[in-house]
Design an enzyme around this catalytic site. Sequence first.
Site, short mmCIF file in Angstrom:
data_model
loop_
_atom_site.label_atom_id
_atom_site.label_comp_id
_atom_site.label_asym_id
_atom_site.label_seq_id
_atom_site.Cartn_x
_atom_site.Cartn_y
_atom_site.Cartn_z
CE LYS A 49 -26.68 -4.92 -6.67
NZ LYS A 49 -26.69 -6.25 -5.98
CG HIS A 102 -29.85 -5.44 -10.55
ND1 HIS A 102 -30.43 -6.56 -10.00
CD2 HIS A 102 -30.62 -5.10 -11.63
CE1 HIS A 102 -31.52 -6.87 -10.70
NE2 HIS A 102 -31.65 -5.99 -11.69
CE1 TYR A 133 -32.12 -6.84 -6.25
CE2 TYR A 133 -31.55 -4.84 -5.07
CZ TYR A 133 -31.23 -5.83 -5.99
OH TYR A 133 -30.00 -5.81 -6.63
CD GLU A 145 -34.88 -5.99 -12.94
OE1 GLU A 145 -35.03 -6.92 -12.13
OE2 GLU A 145 -33.83 -5.85 -13.62
CG ASN A 160 -23.49 -8.20 -5.58
OD1 ASN A 160 -24.10 -7.14 -5.64
ND2 ASN A 160 -24.08 -9.37 -5.73
N1 UDP Z 1 -27.76 -11.03 -1.90
C1 UDP Z 1 -27.30 -11.07 -0.58
N2 UDP Z 1 -27.06 -12.29 0.00
C2 UDP Z 1 -27.26 -13.46 -0.67
C3 UDP Z 1 -27.73 -13.41 -1.99
C4 UDP Z 1 -27.97 -12.18 -2.57
O1 UDP Z 1 -27.12 -10.02 0.05
O2 UDP Z 1 -27.02 -14.54 -0.09
C5 UDP Z 1 -28.02 -9.73 -2.54
C6 UDP Z 1 -26.92 -9.35 -3.55
O3 UDP Z 1 -26.71 -7.94 -3.52
C7 UDP Z 1 -27.56 -9.80 -4.87
C8 UDP Z 1 -29.02 -9.43 -4.61
O4 UDP Z 1 -29.25 -9.76 -3.26
O5 UDP Z 1 -26.97 -9.15 -5.98
C9 UDP Z 1 -30.03 -10.13 -5.49
O6 UDP Z 1 -29.81 -11.51 -5.40
P1 UDP Z 1 -29.84 -12.45 -6.69
O7 UDP Z 1 -29.86 -13.86 -6.22
O8 UDP Z 1 -30.93 -11.99 -7.61
O9 UDP Z 1 -28.40 -12.18 -7.36
P2 UDP Z 1 -27.98 -11.40 -8.70
O10 UDP Z 1 -29.08 -11.59 -9.71
O11 UDP Z 1 -27.78 -9.96 -8.32
O12 UDP Z 1 -26.69 -12.05 -9.14
MG MG Z 2 -31.12 -11.29 -9.55
#
Ligand code: UDP
Ligand code: MG
Length: 140
Positions: A11, A117, A51, A128, A114
């Site tokens: 990212k 992805h 997304y 994807e 974070n």
């Molecule tokens: N995210 C965020 N706030 C939250 C949860 C998620 O900004 O409270 C963002 C974060 O970048 C995350 C992405 O949205 O990686 C997708 O969320 P998901 O729950 O799918 O997490 P991941 O699969 O990336 O662990």
């Molecule tokens: Mg996810």
Amino acid sequence: MAVQRTFSIIKPDATKRNLTGQIVAKFEEAGLRVVASKRIHLTKAQAGQFYAVHAERPFYDELCEFMASAPIVAQVLEGEDAIAKNREVMGATNPADAAPGTIRAEFAESVGENSVHGSDAPETAAEEIAFFFSGLELVG
Ligand code: UDP
Ligand code: MG
């Protein structure tokens, strides 16, 4: 478990801090192989399409802005049980909860920014990968 392919993004927070190589090393150390890779700068609309599953979540707009704020590295990772293994190497979504040694524990700045992805299931991995790569780019 059979050999699988999964989709990964390094990212903007990580590409900006020049962490691409250190993150790829984590995948390789875990036995995952990069079989396709490209560095691209998404538009906000493209980030929103990727997304779309999170469109109703309160963080969606901020997430799309962030994903379009700098280049990303889109990758296909291949290996035994690659989908679960990638999620394991990534660590929990919130770096405060991520296990020591994981990418997010070491590099993530916040729950939003974070660093990586990773696909969460075979169906999303296939979707994807197809969103970012054509057949010709996937010869492995
Ligand atoms: N995210 C965020 N706030 C939250 C949860 C998620 O900004 O409270 C963002 C974060 O970048 C995350 C992405 O949205 O990686 C997708 O969320 P998901 O729950 O799918 O997490 P991941 O699969 O990336 O662990
Ligand atoms: Mg996810």
